[in-house]
Design a protein around this motif. Structure first.
Motif, PDB file in Angstrom:
ATOM      1  N   TYR A 138       0.899  -0.922  -0.297  1.00 51.22           N
ATOM      2  CA  TYR A 138      -0.424  -0.192  -0.150  1.00 51.22           C
ATOM      3  C   TYR A 138       1.036   1.260  -0.235  1.00 51.22           C
ATOM      4  CZ  TYR A 138      -3.055  -3.674   1.486  1.00 51.22           C
ATOM      5  OH  TYR A 138      -3.364  -4.676   1.697  1.00 51.22           O
ATOM      6  N   GLY A 139       1.904   1.699   0.756  1.00 52.68           N
ATOM      7  CA  GLY A 139       2.751   2.225   0.542  1.00 52.68           C
ATOM      8  C   GLY A 139       3.411   2.397  -0.426  1.00 52.68           C
ATOM      9  N   TYR A 140       3.869   1.246  -1.686  1.00 49.87           N
ATOM     10  CA  TYR A 140       5.068   1.884  -3.068  1.00 49.87           C
ATOM     11  C   TYR A 140       3.227   2.049  -4.054  1.00 49.87           C
ATOM     12  CZ  TYR A 140       8.764  -0.584  -2.130  1.00 49.87           C
ATOM     13  OH  TYR A 140      10.227  -0.806  -1.959  1.00 49.87           O
ATOM     14  N   LEU A 141       2.196   1.969  -2.867  1.00 50.20           N
ATOM     15  CA  LEU A 141       0.231   2.405  -4.084  1.00 50.20           C
ATOM     16  C   LEU A 141       0.680   3.553  -4.468  1.00 50.20           C
ATOM     17  CD1 LEU A 141      -1.114  -0.900  -3.890  1.00 50.20           C
ATOM     18  CD2 LEU A 141       0.412  -0.345  -5.640  1.00 50.20           C
ATOM     19  N   ARG A 142       1.116   4.637  -2.904  1.00 46.39           N
ATOM     20  CA  ARG A 142       0.527   5.735  -2.876  1.00 46.39           C
ATOM     21  C   ARG A 142       1.888   6.830  -3.355  1.00 46.39           C
ATOM     22  NH1 ARG A 142      -2.621   4.156   2.551  1.00 46.39           N
ATOM     23  NH2 ARG A 142      -0.695   3.256   3.133  1.00 46.39           N
ATOM     24  N   THR A 143       2.911   5.655  -3.303  1.00 45.09           N
ATOM     25  CA  THR A 143       3.995   7.261  -3.638  1.00 45.09           C
ATOM     26  C   THR A 143       4.188   8.203  -4.409  1.00 45.09           C
ATOM     27  OG1 THR A 143       5.134   5.394  -5.238  1.00 45.09           O
ATOM     28  CG2 THR A 143       6.082   4.858  -2.656  1.00 45.09           C
ATOM     29  N   PRO A 144       3.972   8.748  -4.747  1.00 48.24           N
ATOM     30  CA  PRO A 144       4.322  10.291  -5.923  1.00 48.24           C
ATOM     31  C   PRO A 144       4.346   9.555  -7.152  1.00 48.24           C
ATOM     32  CG  PRO A 144       4.948  10.989  -4.073  1.00 48.24           C
ATOM     33  CD  PRO A 144       4.575   9.783  -3.479  1.00 48.24           C
ATOM     34  N   GLU A 145       5.938   8.982  -7.472  1.00 51.14           N
ATOM     35  CA  GLU A 145       6.031   8.208  -8.716  1.00 51.14           C
ATOM     36  C   GLU A 145       5.262   7.568  -8.907  1.00 51.14           C
ATOM     37  OE1 GLU A 145       9.380   9.805  -5.773  1.00 51.14           O
ATOM     38  OE2 GLU A 145       7.629   8.629  -5.285  1.00 51.14           O
ATOM     39  N   PHE A 146       4.406   6.771  -8.459  1.00 50.47           N
ATOM     40  CA  PHE A 146       4.067   5.701  -8.354  1.00 50.47           C
ATOM     41  C   PHE A 146       2.052   5.975  -9.200  1.00 50.47           C
ATOM     42  CE2 PHE A 146       0.291   2.566  -8.312  1.00 50.47           C
ATOM     43  CZ  PHE A 146       0.665   1.585  -9.667  1.00 50.47           C
TER      44      PHE A 146
END
Length: 297
Positions: A268-276
């Motif tokens: 979930y943290g990766y899916l909410r990063t600005p980059e993603f």
């Protein structure tokens, strides 16, 4: 005519909540990131999910047994991007040490260190490499989903062990189904830098490179995520036959458990990063524009 867009996710290691719940949470995390980082309120996008935990576990995680549920971040506004990452992270300290081990393991083919890591910390991946029936079943689920949406523009996001499955499937499909294309592969928290994983790929598919059926590949890694210990992958995986290489991006995974403990590996943290969010938002915008066009036609 513009092709429809689809975001397809595949999860990683360990047992998971029930498939419908996990699917909703991935989509909610993606939507939250788009809204906060890209300013697109209530983003619309098509999403499908490849769930395979049931092939390894008798029952999904119960609500009481799940210590890392999806919860929206506090506050408002954009989340921290990779430029906010600490100057020195766990990976910065460990990666040079592992790189030396990795070089020896690749050169000799003896992967004692990786074997110990996989069997005792990442046992799902160990079983994936050791059990052919499990491997076949896991891969077939992703193959089926990609073929079902072959007429779409596909963004495939693969977390953790899901990146291993995705790479195997894409390299196989480029031979078995060469007309199928993935517009963008996004790997997050990927263990593709482990010597054991690379040697397995080479044994099955030949030299390491970007699959020929991928039109772009972005690899996201948090500096504190030890699963993605090698971080950048571009030096290990050559460009494909038309010159497409890997774009590595450092991100900040700000996920915290309900007790406040951080987990920089969490999907979930990766899916909410600005980059993603910047990668997935064009798929949401296109979907939103298509809905608006249909409403006004």
């Amino acid at each position: 005519m513009e092709r429809e867009c689809i975001v397809i996710g595949i999860h990683g290691l360990a047992n998971k909540p029930p498939a419908d719940e996990k699917t909703r949470w991935w989509k909610a995390a993606i939507a939250e990131g788009i809204a906060r980082n890209q300013g697109i309120a209530a983003p619309e996008f098509s999403f499908d999910f490849v769930y395979w935990a049931d092939l390894r576990y008798d029952a999904p995680l119960s609500e009481d047994g799940n210590h890392e549920p999806y919860r929206p971040y506090d506050g408002t506004g954009p989340l921290p991007g990779g430029e906010k990452a600490p100057a020195l992270t766990t990976k910065d300290v460990m990666a040079p040490v592992y790189a030396a081990i990795d070089a020896v393991e690749e050169a000799t083919g003896v992967t004692l260190a990786d074997d110990a890591i996989l069997e005792h910390r990442f046992d799902d991946l160990w079983h994936y490499h050791a059990e052919q029936d499990f491997t076949r079943q896991v891969r077939s689920r992703l193959v089926e989903r990609l073929r079902a949406f072959r007429s779409h523009r596909i963004l495939l996001v693969a977390h953790s062990m899901g990146a291993v499955i995705a790479y195997d499937v894409l390299r196989t499909l480029e031979r078995d189904d060469p007309s199928l294309r993935v517009d963008h592969l996004v790997t997050a928290a990927s263990p593709l830098g482990l010597a054991k994983v690379k040697l397995k790929f080479e044994a099955e598919h030949g030299p390491l490179r970007v699959p020929n059926n991928v039109l772009a590949w972005t690899n996201l890694a948090d500096g504190e995520d030890v699963v993605a210990i090698m971080g950048a992958l571009d030096k290990d995986y050559a460009a494909n036959d038309v010159g497409i290489g890997i774009k590595d991006q450092r991100v900040v995974n700000a996920f915290r458990r309900p007790d406040g403990e951080p987990n920089p590996h969490k999907s979930y943290g990766y899916l909410r990063t600005p980059e993603f969010s910047s990668l997935v938002s064009p798929y949401a915008i296109r979907r939103h524009e298509a809905v608006q066009a249909a409403e006004h036609s």
